[in-house]
Design an enzyme around this catalytic site. Structure first.
Site, PDB file in Angstrom:
ATOM      1  N   ASP A 401       0.840  -1.201   0.000  1.00  0.00           N
ATOM      2  CA  ASP A 401       0.000   0.000   0.000  1.00  0.00           C
ATOM      3  C   ASP A 401       0.878   1.256   0.000  1.00  0.00           C
ATOM      4  O   ASP A 401       2.092   1.180   0.224  1.00  0.00           O
ATOM      5  CB  ASP A 401      -0.898  -0.032   1.248  1.00  0.00           C
ATOM      6  N   GLU A 404       2.726   5.010  -3.965  1.00  0.00           N
ATOM      7  CA  GLU A 404       2.793   5.971  -5.099  1.00  0.00           C
ATOM      8  C   GLU A 404       4.116   6.726  -5.069  1.00  0.00           C
ATOM      9  O   GLU A 404       4.594   7.063  -6.148  1.00  0.00           O
ATOM     10  CB  GLU A 404       1.601   6.937  -5.027  1.00  0.00           C
ATOM     11  N   ASP A 479      -8.514   3.102  -3.356  1.00  0.00           N
ATOM     12  CA  ASP A 479      -9.693   3.461  -2.571  1.00  0.00           C
ATOM     13  C   ASP A 479     -10.851   3.863  -3.467  1.00  0.00           C
ATOM     14  O   ASP A 479     -10.790   4.853  -4.179  1.00  0.00           O
ATOM     15  CB  ASP A 479      -9.360   4.611  -1.622  1.00  0.00           C
TER      16      ASP A 479
HETATM   17  O1  MIG Z   1      -4.251   6.191   4.253  1.00  0.00           O
HETATM   18  O2  MIG Z   1      -4.029   1.032   5.513  1.00  0.00           O
HETATM   19  O3  MIG Z   1      -5.938   2.053  -0.053  1.00  0.00           O
HETATM   20  O4  MIG Z   1      -7.004  -0.098   1.351  1.00  0.00           O
HETATM   21  O5  MIG Z   1      -7.164   0.136   4.147  1.00  0.00           O
HETATM   22  C1  MIG Z   1      -4.970   5.019   4.024  1.00  0.00           C
HETATM   23  C2  MIG Z   1      -5.204   1.760   5.520  1.00  0.00           C
HETATM   24  C3  MIG Z   1      -4.039   3.847   3.942  1.00  0.00           C
HETATM   25  C4  MIG Z   1      -5.120   2.995   1.963  1.00  0.00           C
HETATM   26  C5  MIG Z   1      -5.516   1.748   1.245  1.00  0.00           C
HETATM   27  C6  MIG Z   1      -6.616   1.073   2.021  1.00  0.00           C
HETATM   28  C7  MIG Z   1      -6.133   0.742   3.406  1.00  0.00           C
HETATM   29  C8  MIG Z   1      -5.696   2.041   4.116  1.00  0.00           C
HETATM   30  N1  MIG Z   1      -4.651   2.689   3.326  1.00  0.00           N
END
Ligand code: MIG
Length: 749
Positions: A401, A404, A479
């Site tokens: 996650d 980017e 998201d």
């Molecule tokens: O700032 O880890 O897209 O699936 O549950 C949010 C928490 C960070 C973004 C991900 C999402 C995940 C969430 N993350």
């Protein structure tokens, strides 16, 4: 640098650096056309894949990490006349007009498949490649919102975390600078070709928005190079593109099962309770996720000692109940004096630096953090070592996650573009590496798992990636929101991802942000059966979305959807075999199967799930009738066996607990005809559902978990339904790499 989510909205600038043709010559099978400011290089590869590179005099082309295979170079045949230089290929010729230095690609009978609108332009560092806008449709472009066909649209690529996106958002999580053009032809129905723009900088694609006579694409920097990929069909182009950028491996079979996630299951007790509830209710589930709250103060590669005590024991316990566990992994490493991962990376000099040579520090969940430099081999090896120690607790997959990368404490919401990466190609600025950061992180996750667990398939999922990232990791589309609009948006997005080489794709079922409601939940779970990855996920502080969270009625529908998913697993696995072998996606737009049917160019309220299934999900609140288009041939409603003539639109009733699934005449659908709670719970025979008509399939079989298939340990059967009415079916083992031959159960429909 731009603020978060701001786009460049680039306008075309016709500033040519190309002029005054001088000469051409052949060097190592590449045609070099010299003009006063530089050169055009044209290389023919096998299958008529043509690389175009346009550079300054002494510039050499460097492929990005997307380019996978060393394709075989074909020595070209060249002809020169007064006006043109022509290079002859098997199916496509390339013509360079000496006067203008414009390039065209021609069919063997001399028709234009694709042509430059203006010669290539460069302004400061910006690149402009322009082409005539003569296609009826453009598909691909990776993960984009909006309609399926991108003709008339403007899109940009700079990996961006945007949970609030809508149909007009040009920037999202991933960058895949690839598209397919469908051009009407006179002698045949269409020409199909792909263009892969091999450039990792922020890029843009204007498909006729600014001026409907031309399209253009380009980037903020980097080299002017693209691959022209002609094909006989859309599928053919996608296949060739995946020779260029790679294919996914066979997925572990369990990843095809139902997956449950939540931001976050925040204690061992809660996670185990979810697991037990699935088993108690007999609702199948294969995989649970741990989101950020499993960590100790959001420090990567740790478990919270109080909320998640004895993680090894917890994982063992869940494994015994038939669950796999996937943990989230963020790139940011918390700055903390006693924290070994942070210290090890520091010692080995593995973090991204600012232009002044100091470490770049950004704020993420863990607070002030540093970021691994995934462009660097040594840094990747260090990160993998940390990861292997962590995974060895018994973790089954990695969910990458925030790569980017997303950061919280500046207006760009990412690493500033002047940060420096110590890449193996030399020092490069973040603006060059930004779009590659997530892909290289996900690559570490795959390699770490495979190095640790010899001969076991890995599972990774990533939010950010780049063209070619399908080699390393599955993806989810970041998201989304629990709204009907986002439910609808997911379909053209998945279709275009499939066209862009990504088959192993999921969207957060039920929607991530905002509160889901009963009806939306029902419709999304029904669609989930037919998503390449069926993962339900929801955000912190929103309404929960486990199958039992809404009502008895919704729970029954969810259970039905999940059971249907397990029923189709042998079929889905075989579709993944196509993704692995040929790069053909599981989830496909109608136009991929019926490219010559003009009715389907813009259809995305229904889609193809593999070769033989047409899915028409309900996508609107209160909708109890759906308008469906069935293409040529005879179709059967999977549940009722009702027969439909194709080439027709139908309005079909669909109750709240139903989804419309049509099977093409002559189909053979391999299924599990028994209830299982998870993959591997017991041995289930494969039943072949044989539909009326004639047809054949290739059936692929392996152990579903090891890498032995890469060494030939699999079976392939050719199954031919000669006449379903007289129950005449032939099953031939055409390749035998396993000890045993499968006994199928035949069921005539
Ligand atoms: O700032 O880890 O897209 O699936 O549950 C949010 C928490 C960070 C973004 C991900 C999402 C995940 C969430 N993350």
């Amino acid at each position: 640098m731009l603020n978060h989510k701001e786009t460049l909205n680039v306008k075309y600038e016709p500033s040519y650096f190309i002029s005054n043709y001088q000469k051409y010559f052949l060097e190592e099978n590449t045609v070099k056309v010299i003009f006063s400011g530089g050169k055009i290089e044209i290389t023919y590869f096998e299958k008529d894949i043509i690389k175009i590179f346009i550079g300054e005099k002494d510039e050499t082309s460097i492929d990005t990490n997307a380019i996978h295979n060393c394709l075989k170079i074909i020595p070209p045949t060249i002809k020169e006349d007064e006006k043109n230089i022509i290079i002859y290929g098997d199916a496509v010729d390339t013509l360079i007009e000496k006067n203008s230095l414009k390039i065209s690609f021609l069919s063997k009978d001399g028709k234009i498949i694709n042509q430059d609108y203006n010669p290539v332009g460069k302004k400061d560092k910006k690149i402009f490649v322009s082409k005539a806008n003569d296609c009826t449709a453009y598909y691909g472009f990776g993960e984009k919102s909006g309609s399926l066909n991108k003709k008339g649209q403007y899109m940009e690529n700079f990996n961006t975390d945007d949970p609030a996106h809508d149909d007009n958002t040009p920037l999202l999580y991933k960058t895949i600078p690839f598209y397919i053009g469908v051009k009407p032809a006179t002698m045949k129905n269409n020409y199909y070709y792909g263009i892969y723009f091999d450039n990792s900088y922020r890029s843009y694609f204007d498909m006729g928005k600014e001026n409907r006579e031309r399209i253009f694409f380009g980037a903020e920097g980097g080299q002017i190079q693209y691959y022209f990929i002609p094909g006989n069909t859309i599928k053919d182009v996608v296949s060739k593109y995946s020779i260029l950028t790679g294919v996914m491996d066979m997925p572990p079979l369990w990843t095809l099962g139902y997956q449950q996630c939540r931001y976050s299951y925040s204690s061992r007790g809660e996670l185990e309770n979810i697991a037990d509830t699935f088993r108690k209710k007999n609702i199948p589930c294969d995989c649970l996720y741990c989101d950020i709250h499993y960590m100790d103060s959001f420090k990567v590669m740790t478990f919270d000692g109080i909320k998640f005590p004895a993680p090894e024991d917890m994982l063992k316990n869940l494994h015994e109940k038939g669950f796999k566990v996937v943990t989230i992994l963020d790139p940011g490493v918390k700055i903390e004096e006693e924290y070994s991962t942070y210290l090890n990376g520091l010692k080995e000099d593995c973090y991204v630096k600012k232009s002044d040579g100091e470490l770049y520090v950004g704020e993420v969940w863990a607070g002030k953090s540093v970021f691994p430099d995934f462009s660097n081999y040594k840094a990747r090896e260090w990160w993998k070592k940390e990861l292997k120690d962590f995974i060895s607790l018994g973790i089954d997959g990695i969910w990458n996650d925030m790569n980017e990368p997303a950061v919280f404490d500046n207006e760009y919401k990412t690493m500033p573009e002047e940060c420096l990466h110590n890449s193996n190609k030399g020092t490069i600025e973040h603006k060059e590496f930004h779009n590659l950061y997530g892909m290289e992180m996900s690559r570490c996750s795959k390699e770490a798992q495979e190095e640790l667990k010899e001969n076991i398939r890995s599972f990774s999922m990533t939010r950010a990636t780049f063209a070619g990232g399908q080699r390393y990791s599955s993806i989810w589309t970041g998201d989304n929101q629990s709204t009907w609009e986002h439910l609808r948006m997911s379909i053209p997005m998945n279709c275009n991802l499939g066209i862009s080489g990504f088959s192993f794709v999921g969207n957060d079922v039920g929607g991530f942000g905002g509160n889901c409601n009963e009806e939306l939940f029902i419709r999304w779970m029904q669609l989930g059966t037919f998503l390449p990855i069926f993962r339900n996920h929801s955000a912190i502080y929103t309404r929960r979305q486990e199958p039992w969270s809404f009502s008895k009625r919704a729970e029954k529908v969810a259970e039905k959807a999940i059971n249907l998913r397990y029923r189709f697993i042998p079929y889905i696995y075989n579709m993944y075999y196509k993704s692995y072998k040929e790069g053909i996606p599981v989830f496909r737009p109608m136009v991929m199967e019926y490219p010559d049917d003009i009715n389907v160019l813009d259809i995305y309220s229904q889609f193809m799930f593999g070769d033989n299934m047409l899915i028409a999900p309900v996508l609107y609140e209160n909708e109890r009738q759906k308008n469906v288009y069935l293409p040529e041939g005879i179709w059967y409603n999977y549940f009722t066996n009702e027969k439909f003539e194709g080439n027709n639109f139908y309005n079909i009733p669909v109750a709240l607990d139903e989804i419309l699934v049509f099977i093409k005449e002559g189909s053979i659908i391999p299924i599990f005809d028994e209830h299982i709670n998870y993959i591997g719970e017991k041995d289930v025979p494969v039943t072949l559902e044989i539909f009326k008509g004639k047809g054949k399939i290739l059936y692929y079989e392996d152990d579903g978990i090891s890498l032995n298939y890469k060494r030939g340990e699999y079976n392939l059967y050719e199954i031919k339904s000669i006449n379903a009415e007289t129950q005449n079916t032939n099953i031939n083992l055409i390749y035998k790499g396993l000890k045993n031959k499968k006994e199928f159960i035949l069921k005539y429909k």
